[in-house]
Design a protein around this motif. Structure first.
Motif, PDB file in Angstrom:
ATOM      1  N   HIS A 154      16.187 -23.084   0.148  1.00 19.73           N
ATOM      2  CA  HIS A 154      15.409 -24.059   0.910  1.00 19.73           C
ATOM      3  C   HIS A 154      16.255 -24.803   1.941  1.00 19.73           C
ATOM      4  O   HIS A 154      15.873 -24.909   3.112  1.00 19.73           O
ATOM      5  CB  HIS A 154      14.798 -25.109  -0.021  1.00 19.73           C
ATOM      6  N   LEU A 155      17.399 -25.330   1.497  1.00 24.20           N
ATOM      7  CA  LEU A 155      18.135 -26.305   2.303  1.00 24.20           C
ATOM      8  C   LEU A 155      19.385 -25.769   2.996  1.00 24.20           C
ATOM      9  O   LEU A 155      19.882 -26.401   3.942  1.00 24.20           O
ATOM     10  CB  LEU A 155      18.518 -27.508   1.430  1.00 24.20           C
ATOM     11  N   PHE A 156      19.894 -24.648   2.533  1.00 23.55           N
ATOM     12  CA  PHE A 156      21.043 -23.998   3.179  1.00 23.55           C
ATOM     13  C   PHE A 156      20.660 -22.537   3.402  1.00 23.55           C
ATOM     14  O   PHE A 156      21.341 -21.617   2.957  1.00 23.55           O
ATOM     15  CB  PHE A 156      22.297 -24.124   2.305  1.00 23.55           C
ATOM     16  N   ASN A 157      19.558 -22.335   4.074  1.00 21.70           N
ATOM     17  CA  ASN A 157      18.920 -21.028   4.149  1.00 21.70           C
ATOM     18  C   ASN A 157      19.815 -19.948   4.731  1.00 21.70           C
ATOM     19  O   ASN A 157      19.851 -18.828   4.229  1.00 21.70           O
ATOM     20  CB  ASN A 157      17.612 -21.136   4.942  1.00 21.70           C
ATOM     21  N   GLU A 158      20.528 -20.279   5.783  1.00 21.08           N
ATOM     22  CA  GLU A 158      21.395 -19.289   6.429  1.00 21.08           C
ATOM     23  C   GLU A 158      22.482 -18.818   5.471  1.00 21.08           C
ATOM     24  O   GLU A 158      22.726 -17.623   5.311  1.00 21.08           O
ATOM     25  CB  GLU A 158      22.021 -19.920   7.679  1.00 21.08           C
ATOM     26  N   GLY A 189       8.692 -27.874  -6.294  1.00 26.64           N
ATOM     27  CA  GLY A 189       8.524 -26.476  -6.661  1.00 26.64           C
ATOM     28  C   GLY A 189       9.077 -26.222  -8.049  1.00 26.64           C
ATOM     29  O   GLY A 189       9.703 -27.087  -8.649  1.00 26.64           O
ATOM     30  N   GLU A 190       8.843 -25.024  -8.533  1.00 29.85           N
ATOM     31  CA  GLU A 190       9.377 -24.630  -9.840  1.00 29.85           C
ATOM     32  C   GLU A 190      10.085 -23.302  -9.694  1.00 29.85           C
ATOM     33  O   GLU A 190       9.760 -22.510  -8.815  1.00 29.85           O
ATOM     34  CB  GLU A 190       8.257 -24.558 -10.882  1.00 29.85           C
ATOM     35  N   CYS A 191      11.060 -23.079 -10.546  1.00 30.11           N
ATOM     36  CA  CYS A 191      11.851 -21.869 -10.380  1.00 30.11           C
ATOM     37  C   CYS A 191      12.602 -21.499 -11.643  1.00 30.11           C
ATOM     38  O   CYS A 191      12.849 -22.332 -12.508  1.00 30.11           O
ATOM     39  CB  CYS A 191      12.842 -22.089  -9.248  1.00 30.11           C
ATOM     40  N   PHE A 192      12.992 -20.216 -11.716  1.00 26.40           N
ATOM     41  CA  PHE A 192      13.805 -19.704 -12.820  1.00 26.40           C
ATOM     42  C   PHE A 192      15.275 -20.069 -12.627  1.00 26.40           C
ATOM     43  O   PHE A 192      15.987 -20.324 -13.588  1.00 26.40           O
ATOM     44  CB  PHE A 192      13.641 -18.190 -12.919  1.00 26.40           C
ATOM     45  N   THR A 193      15.742 -20.080 -11.384  1.00 26.35           N
ATOM     46  CA  THR A 193      17.133 -20.445 -11.073  1.00 26.35           C
ATOM     47  C   THR A 193      17.122 -21.519  -9.985  1.00 26.35           C
ATOM     48  O   THR A 193      17.158 -21.231  -8.792  1.00 26.35           O
ATOM     49  CB  THR A 193      17.955 -19.230 -10.601  1.00 26.35           C
ATOM     50  N   VAL A 194      17.084 -22.769 -10.417  1.00 22.26           N
ATOM     51  CA  VAL A 194      16.935 -23.894  -9.498  1.00 22.26           C
ATOM     52  C   VAL A 194      18.033 -23.934  -8.438  1.00 22.26           C
ATOM     53  O   VAL A 194      17.764 -24.150  -7.254  1.00 22.26           O
ATOM     54  CB  VAL A 194      16.879 -25.225 -10.279  1.00 22.26           C
ATOM     55  N   LYS A 195      19.258 -23.724  -8.840  1.00 14.79           N
ATOM     56  CA  LYS A 195      20.378 -23.823  -7.892  1.00 14.79           C
ATOM     57  C   LYS A 195      20.203 -22.868  -6.714  1.00 14.79           C
ATOM     58  O   LYS A 195      20.346 -23.262  -5.548  1.00 14.79           O
ATOM     59  CB  LYS A 195      21.700 -23.529  -8.614  1.00 14.79           C
ATOM     60  N   ARG A 196      19.890 -21.616  -6.989  1.00  9.96           N
ATOM     61  CA  ARG A 196      19.683 -20.630  -5.918  1.00  9.96           C
ATOM     62  C   ARG A 196      18.466 -21.007  -5.066  1.00  9.96           C
ATOM     63  O   ARG A 196      18.465 -20.832  -3.855  1.00  9.96           O
ATOM     64  CB  ARG A 196      19.483 -19.241  -6.505  1.00  9.96           C
ATOM     65  N   ARG A 197      17.438 -21.526  -5.724  1.00 11.25           N
ATOM     66  CA  ARG A 197      16.222 -21.873  -4.999  1.00 11.25           C
ATOM     67  C   ARG A 197      16.470 -23.028  -4.035  1.00 11.25           C
ATOM     68  O   ARG A 197      15.999 -23.007  -2.887  1.00 11.25           O
ATOM     69  CB  ARG A 197      15.103 -22.229  -5.988  1.00 11.25           C
ATOM     70  N   ILE A 198      17.220 -24.026  -4.481  1.00 14.25           N
ATOM     71  CA  ILE A 198      17.546 -25.154  -3.603  1.00 14.25           C
ATOM     72  C   ILE A 198      18.385 -24.665  -2.426  1.00 14.25           C
ATOM     73  O   ILE A 198      18.185 -25.074  -1.281  1.00 14.25           O
ATOM     74  CB  ILE A 198      18.304 -26.253  -4.383  1.00 14.25           C
ATOM     75  N   GLU A 199      19.310 -23.760  -2.712  1.00 13.49           N
ATOM     76  CA  GLU A 199      20.129 -23.186  -1.638  1.00 13.49           C
ATOM     77  C   GLU A 199      19.241 -22.475  -0.629  1.00 13.49           C
ATOM     78  O   GLU A 199      19.427 -22.620   0.589  1.00 13.49           O
ATOM     79  CB  GLU A 199      21.150 -22.214  -2.225  1.00 13.49           C
ATOM     80  N   SER A 256      10.544 -20.695   7.913  1.00 11.92           N
ATOM     81  CA  SER A 256      10.790 -20.786   6.476  1.00 11.92           C
ATOM     82  C   SER A 256      12.264 -21.086   6.199  1.00 11.92           C
ATOM     83  O   SER A 256      13.137 -20.319   6.573  1.00 11.92           O
ATOM     84  CB  SER A 256      10.389 -19.465   5.807  1.00 11.92           C
ATOM     85  N   GLY A 257      12.524 -22.210   5.545  1.00 10.74           N
ATOM     86  CA  GLY A 257      13.891 -22.602   5.215  1.00 10.74           C
ATOM     87  C   GLY A 257      14.537 -23.413   6.306  1.00 10.74           C
ATOM     88  O   GLY A 257      14.243 -23.233   7.489  1.00 10.74           O
ATOM     89  N   ILE A 258      15.426 -24.335   5.898  1.00 11.36           N
ATOM     90  CA  ILE A 258      16.172 -25.157   6.855  1.00 11.36           C
ATOM     91  C   ILE A 258      17.643 -25.143   6.482  1.00 11.36           C
ATOM     92  O   ILE A 258      18.025 -24.622   5.430  1.00 11.36           O
ATOM     93  CB  ILE A 258      15.642 -26.607   6.896  1.00 11.36           C
ATOM     94  N   ASN A 259      18.459 -25.728   7.352  1.00 11.21           N
ATOM     95  CA  ASN A 259      19.899 -25.809   7.120  1.00 11.21           C
ATOM     96  C   ASN A 259      20.315 -27.263   7.329  1.00 11.21           C
ATOM     97  O   ASN A 259      20.541 -27.690   8.461  1.00 11.21           O
ATOM     98  CB  ASN A 259      20.648 -24.881   8.080  1.00 11.21           C
ATOM     99  N   ASP A 305      26.652 -31.131   2.542  1.00  5.49           N
ATOM    100  CA  ASP A 305      27.105 -29.817   2.989  1.00  5.49           C
ATOM    101  C   ASP A 305      26.904 -28.810   1.861  1.00  5.49           C
ATOM    102  O   ASP A 305      26.483 -29.168   0.765  1.00  5.49           O
ATOM    103  CB  ASP A 305      28.579 -29.869   3.432  1.00  5.49           C
ATOM    104  N   HIS A 306      27.210 -27.550   2.146  1.00  5.68           N
ATOM    105  CA  HIS A 306      26.956 -26.496   1.159  1.00  5.68           C
ATOM    106  C   HIS A 306      27.736 -26.721  -0.130  1.00  5.68           C
ATOM    107  O   HIS A 306      27.249 -26.421  -1.221  1.00  5.68           O
ATOM    108  CB  HIS A 306      27.297 -25.130   1.764  1.00  5.68           C
ATOM    109  N   ALA A 307      28.934 -27.274  -0.025  1.00  4.41           N
ATOM    110  CA  ALA A 307      29.751 -27.526  -1.215  1.00  4.41           C
ATOM    111  C   ALA A 307      29.068 -28.522  -2.155  1.00  4.41           C
ATOM    112  O   ALA A 307      29.221 -28.436  -3.383  1.00  4.41           O
ATOM    113  CB  ALA A 307      31.127 -28.040  -0.810  1.00  4.41           C
ATOM    114  N   SER A 308      28.295 -29.447  -1.610  1.00  7.59           N
ATOM    115  CA  SER A 308      27.621 -30.450  -2.440  1.00  7.59           C
ATOM    116  C   SER A 308      26.530 -29.825  -3.310  1.00  7.59           C
ATOM    117  O   SER A 308      26.070 -30.430  -4.270  1.00  7.59           O
ATOM    118  CB  SER A 308      27.013 -31.549  -1.559  1.00  7.59           C
ATOM    119  N   HIS A 309      26.164 -28.608  -2.979  1.00 10.68           N
ATOM    120  CA  HIS A 309      25.124 -27.891  -3.726  1.00 10.68           C
ATOM    121  C   HIS A 309      25.687 -27.200  -4.973  1.00 10.68           C
ATOM    122  O   HIS A 309      24.951 -26.784  -5.859  1.00 10.68           O
ATOM    123  CB  HIS A 309      24.471 -26.881  -2.754  1.00 10.68           C
TER     124      HIS A 309
END
Length: 199
Positions: free
Chosen positions: A111-115, A99-109, A151-154, A58-62
């Motif tokens: 991708h996987l918790f797009n909404e 992928g690569e990113c400057f802020t991984v946490k936001r990027r993962i969010e 683009s993006g999933i939940n 769930d989102h909290a696990s992120h």
């Protein structure tokens, strides 16, 4: 008359840059080959100070995902079609995106918790601007495409929540995008590009 040749300078710079980037790619390739020797078991990989692994439900696990710069790999057992990437984690999930990113946490969010990402982004933006502050956080609009049209999933929604989702992060604090991109290319060299990495 004193002269100089800009095109020669540019060519020399490009050649030098190509050599350095190739060396960096080679270093990451060696790194991936080395950590592959243990069949990508989480308990062994986590002993490496450069690597973090997260089970996401769930989102909290992120919330505990590494925030800074890095390379990240998304794994799942969700069926999404032909995937040539050979990398499996704990023999239960396969890499579908890197992928690569400057802020991984936001990027993962994103991708996987797009909404939730889109809603929280707008909230952060509004709060900053209303407080008279600058808002410079990038918006990640181009996200993982499990469905090529979307683009993006939940993963907290029924369509994906019954599947397992894991993320491996290769921490690269202080890195620039060109260096992280060499890590992406090295990943593809060793494991083949994952199916949902559609760049």
């Amino acid at each position: 008359m004193a002269t100089y040749n800009i095109s020669e300078m540019e060519e020399a710079l490009e050649n030098a840059s190509s050599i350095v980037l190739s060396d960096i790619r080679g270093t990451f390739k060696e790194f991936f080959e080395e950590i592959s020797k243990n069949n990508f078991k989480s308990e062994i990989l986590k002993q490496n100070s450069f690597i973090e692994i997260y089970d996401l439900t769930d989102h909290a696990s992120h919330e505990n995902v590494f925030y800074g710069q890095g390379l990240y790999v998304i794994f799942t057992n969700h069926e999404i079609g032909e995937n040539k990437c050979i990398l499996r984690l704990d023999e239960e999930v396969v890499a579908i995106y890197r992928g690569e990113c400057f802020t991984v946490k936001r990027r993962i969010e994103s991708h996987l918790f797009n909404e939730k990402y889109q809603n929280s982004y707008e909230k952060r933006k509004t709060e900053k601007l209303n407080a008279g502050k600058k808002f410079s956080e990038p918006f990640y609009g181009a996200c993982i495409k499990v469905d090529p049209q979307k683009s993006g999933i939940n993963i907290d929604k029924p369509e994906y929540s019954s599947s397992k989702w894991k993320v491996l992060v290769l921490k690269m604090s202080g890195s620039s995008s060109p260096i992280r991109k060499q890590a992406e290319l090295a990943f593809d060299d060793v494991f083949t590009k994952p199916v949902a990495s559609r760049d």
